[in-house]
Design an enzyme around this catalytic site. Structure first.
Site, PDB file in Angstrom:
ATOM      1  N   TYR A 154      -3.067  54.067  -7.072  1.00 22.97           N
ATOM      2  CA  TYR A 154      -4.373  53.692  -7.651  1.00 22.97           C
ATOM      3  C   TYR A 154      -5.288  54.922  -7.724  1.00 22.97           C
ATOM      4  CZ  TYR A 154      -9.140  51.897  -7.906  1.00 22.97           C
ATOM      5  OH  TYR A 154     -10.444  51.692  -8.256  1.00 22.97           O
ATOM      6  N   LYS A 158      -7.013  56.870 -10.984  1.00 24.41           N
ATOM      7  CA  LYS A 158      -8.445  57.106 -11.170  1.00 24.41           C
ATOM      8  C   LYS A 158      -8.748  58.601 -11.290  1.00 24.41           C
ATOM      9  CE  LYS A 158      -9.819  52.931 -11.491  1.00 24.41           C
ATOM     10  NZ  LYS A 158     -10.480  52.436 -12.710  1.00 24.41           N
TER      11      LYS A 158
HETATM   12  N1  NAP Z   1     -15.142  47.354  -6.546  1.00 21.62           N
HETATM   13  C1  NAP Z   1     -14.992  48.587  -6.149  1.00 21.62           C
HETATM   14  O1  NAP Z   1     -15.184  48.922  -4.947  1.00 21.62           O
HETATM   15  C2  NAP Z   1     -14.621  49.676  -7.128  1.00 21.62           C
HETATM   16  C3  NAP Z   1     -14.768  51.013  -6.717  1.00 21.62           C
HETATM   17  C4  NAP Z   1     -14.423  52.017  -7.600  1.00 21.62           C
HETATM   18  C5  NAP Z   1     -13.973  51.706  -8.877  1.00 21.62           C
HETATM   19  N2  NAP Z   1     -13.827  50.408  -9.261  1.00 21.62           N
HETATM   20  C6  NAP Z   1     -13.326  50.133 -10.601  1.00 21.62           C
HETATM   21  O2  NAP Z   1     -14.231  49.283 -11.273  1.00 21.62           O
HETATM   22  C7  NAP Z   1     -13.542  48.583 -12.303  1.00 21.62           C
HETATM   23  C8  NAP Z   1     -13.951  47.129 -12.267  1.00 21.62           C
HETATM   24  O3  NAP Z   1     -13.492  46.537 -11.063  1.00 21.62           O
HETATM   25  P1  NAP Z   1     -14.322  45.445 -10.252  1.00 21.62           P
HETATM   26  O4  NAP Z   1     -14.679  46.044  -8.971  1.00 21.62           O
HETATM   27  O5  NAP Z   1     -15.383  44.878 -11.113  1.00 21.62           O
HETATM   28  O6  NAP Z   1     -13.157  44.388  -9.958  1.00 21.62           O
HETATM   29  P2  NAP Z   1     -12.984  42.862 -10.388  1.00 21.62           P
HETATM   30  O7  NAP Z   1     -14.168  42.067 -10.010  1.00 21.62           O
HETATM   31  O8  NAP Z   1     -11.647  42.475  -9.834  1.00 21.62           O
HETATM   32  O9  NAP Z   1     -12.906  42.923 -11.987  1.00 21.62           O
HETATM   33  C9  NAP Z   1     -11.796  43.440 -12.664  1.00 21.62           C
HETATM   34  C10 NAP Z   1     -11.891  43.062 -14.127  1.00 21.62           C
HETATM   35  O10 NAP Z   1     -10.748  43.631 -14.801  1.00 21.62           O
HETATM   36  C11 NAP Z   1     -10.122  42.603 -15.549  1.00 21.62           C
HETATM   37  N3  NAP Z   1      -8.667  42.795 -15.606  1.00 21.62           N
HETATM   38  C12 NAP Z   1      -7.821  42.936 -14.560  1.00 21.62           C
HETATM   39  N4  NAP Z   1      -6.559  42.997 -15.006  1.00 21.62           N
HETATM   40  C13 NAP Z   1      -6.620  42.882 -16.351  1.00 21.62           C
HETATM   41  C14 NAP Z   1      -5.653  42.847 -17.379  1.00 21.62           C
HETATM   42  N5  NAP Z   1      -4.349  42.938 -17.110  1.00 21.62           N
HETATM   43  N6  NAP Z   1      -6.066  42.712 -18.666  1.00 21.62           N
HETATM   44  C15 NAP Z   1      -7.389  42.595 -18.944  1.00 21.62           C
HETATM   45  N7  NAP Z   1      -8.355  42.635 -18.026  1.00 21.62           N
HETATM   46  C16 NAP Z   1      -7.967  42.764 -16.738  1.00 21.62           C
HETATM   47  C17 NAP Z   1     -10.427  41.304 -14.809  1.00 21.62           C
HETATM   48  O11 NAP Z   1     -10.397  40.200 -15.704  1.00 21.62           O
HETATM   49  P3  NAP Z   1      -9.219  39.101 -15.800  1.00 21.62           P
HETATM   50  O12 NAP Z   1      -8.688  38.870 -14.422  1.00 21.62           O
HETATM   51  O13 NAP Z   1      -9.914  37.906 -16.405  1.00 21.62           O
HETATM   52  O14 NAP Z   1      -8.215  39.678 -16.742  1.00 21.62           O
HETATM   53  C18 NAP Z   1     -11.849  41.559 -14.355  1.00 21.62           C
HETATM   54  O15 NAP Z   1     -12.749  41.199 -15.378  1.00 21.62           O
HETATM   55  C19 NAP Z   1     -12.051  48.840 -12.067  1.00 21.62           C
HETATM   56  O16 NAP Z   1     -11.600  49.820 -12.973  1.00 21.62           O
HETATM   57  C20 NAP Z   1     -11.999  49.382 -10.648  1.00 21.62           C
HETATM   58  O17 NAP Z   1     -10.901  50.251 -10.452  1.00 21.62           O
HETATM   59  C21 NAP Z   1     -14.152  49.384  -8.410  1.00 21.62           C
END
Ligand code: NAP
Length: 266
Positions: A154, A158
């Site tokens: 992962y 990133k």
């Molecule tokens: N939360 C953290 O601590 C954190 C930190 C650093 C970076 N990020 C990054 O932020 C971004 C958003 O994550 P989040 O924290 O908001 O997590 P989240 O709440 O789990 O949201 C992830 C989103 O991605 C979508 N997704 C996942 N798999 C998919 C697929 N195969 N096709 C289409 N859509 C898909 C999900 O929608 P569906 O399930 O409906 O498809 C959901 O809307 C990610 O890139 C993550 O790596 C998060």
């Protein structure tokens, strides 16, 4: 207000994506929402249309499938829509010892976090170039700055987004397209449940609300910043990561994340 402008948000059914939708709708953007869960996006779309008088379209796409980027842009072309702003946000993590992880899950993560993100950016940027303007926000992570045992693949995905995004920013400047990379630290979303990382009270301490991360991302984008790291402790971490040897960082991270590489995740 940008009443004619369209923002395309991937991962718009949860977490940061939903928050981007709320904040951009409040600024008057019309929205193109993409994720797998269509019903959740439909409900969000109707709510934002009513509240802000904007227009929304939803696209149910599994972005971990090869060709999803082409199919999505094909649907946009049919509607004659070129996004003014692309928020490339959809992504997942897989936590645990790499060797024990499900092969298909890792492949789907890499496809989603890197291949589809790259392909979608290229297809949208080509259309922005033809129009002469556009903005792109790529969602990386502070995991991009350090080797993270337990999140090895992962973190590397990133790091790809960060390195590629900053290079792309320089390339696209000449086409009138602005690129920023948002590198959040731990943020309160469904991410950790899906990644299967148990969150201890220690880590809970460092979690930022999704609203703050998104506000920082949109502010940094308006300021044309190359890399946006929300939260002062995350900024200190990314600075320290440039000073210490990678081997030392990986040793410390393995202990902090409590990855048991012999028998699974502790
Ligand atoms: N939360 C953290 O601590 C954190 C930190 C650093 C970076 N990020 C990054 O932020 C971004 C958003 O994550 P989040 O924290 O908001 O997590 P989240 O709440 O789990 O949201 C992830 C989103 O991605 C979508 N997704 C996942 N798999 C998919 C697929 N195969 N096709 C289409 N859509 C898909 C999900 O929608 P569906 O399930 O409906 O498809 C959901 O809307 C990610 O890139 C993550 O790596 C998060």
């Amino acid at each position: 207000m940008h009443t004619q402008a369209w923002a395309l948000i991937t991962g718009a059914s949860s977490g940061l994506g939903v928050e981007f939708a709320h904040q951009l709708a409040a600024q008057g953007y019309n929205l193109l929402l993409v994720a797998r869960r269509e019903a959740v996006m439909q409900q969000l779309a109707r709510q934002l249309e009513r509240r802000h008088g904007i227009r929304c379209h939803t696209f149910a796409q599994d972005l971990s499938q090869p060709g999803a980027d082409i199919r999505l842009v094909g649907e946009l072309d049919l509607l004659a829509l070129v996004p003014d702003l692309l928020i490339n946000n959809a992504g997942v993590g897989c936590f645990g010892p790499f060797i024990a992880q499900d092969h298909e899950r890792i492949q789907a993560m890499l496809q989603l976090n890197m291949h589809t993100l790259t392909g979608l950016t290229q297809l949208v940027a080509q259309r922005m170039q033809a129009r002469g303007s556009g903005s792109i926000l790529l969602i990386s992570s502070i995991a991009a700055f350090l080797p993270l045992p337990g999140y090895a693949a992962y973190g590397a995905s990133k790091a790809f987004v960060l390195q590629w995004g900053v290079a792309l920013r320089e390339e696209l400047k000449d086409c009138g397209i602005h690129v920023s990379v948002l590198a959040p630290g731990m943020t309160r979303t469904a991410f950790f449940d899906i990644a299967r990382q148990p969150i201890t009270p220690f880590w809970n301490h460092f979690m930022l609300p999704a609203a703050n991360v998104v506000a920082a991302g949109l502010h940094g984008l308006r300021q044309s910043r190359a890399i946006i790291v929300p939260g002062w402790y995350n900024r200190i971490l990314t600075c320290c990561s440039q000073l210490l040897p990678r081997g030392v960082l990986a040793w410390v991270a393995k202990r902090l994340l409590q990855v048991n590489t012999d028998s699974g995740v502790s």
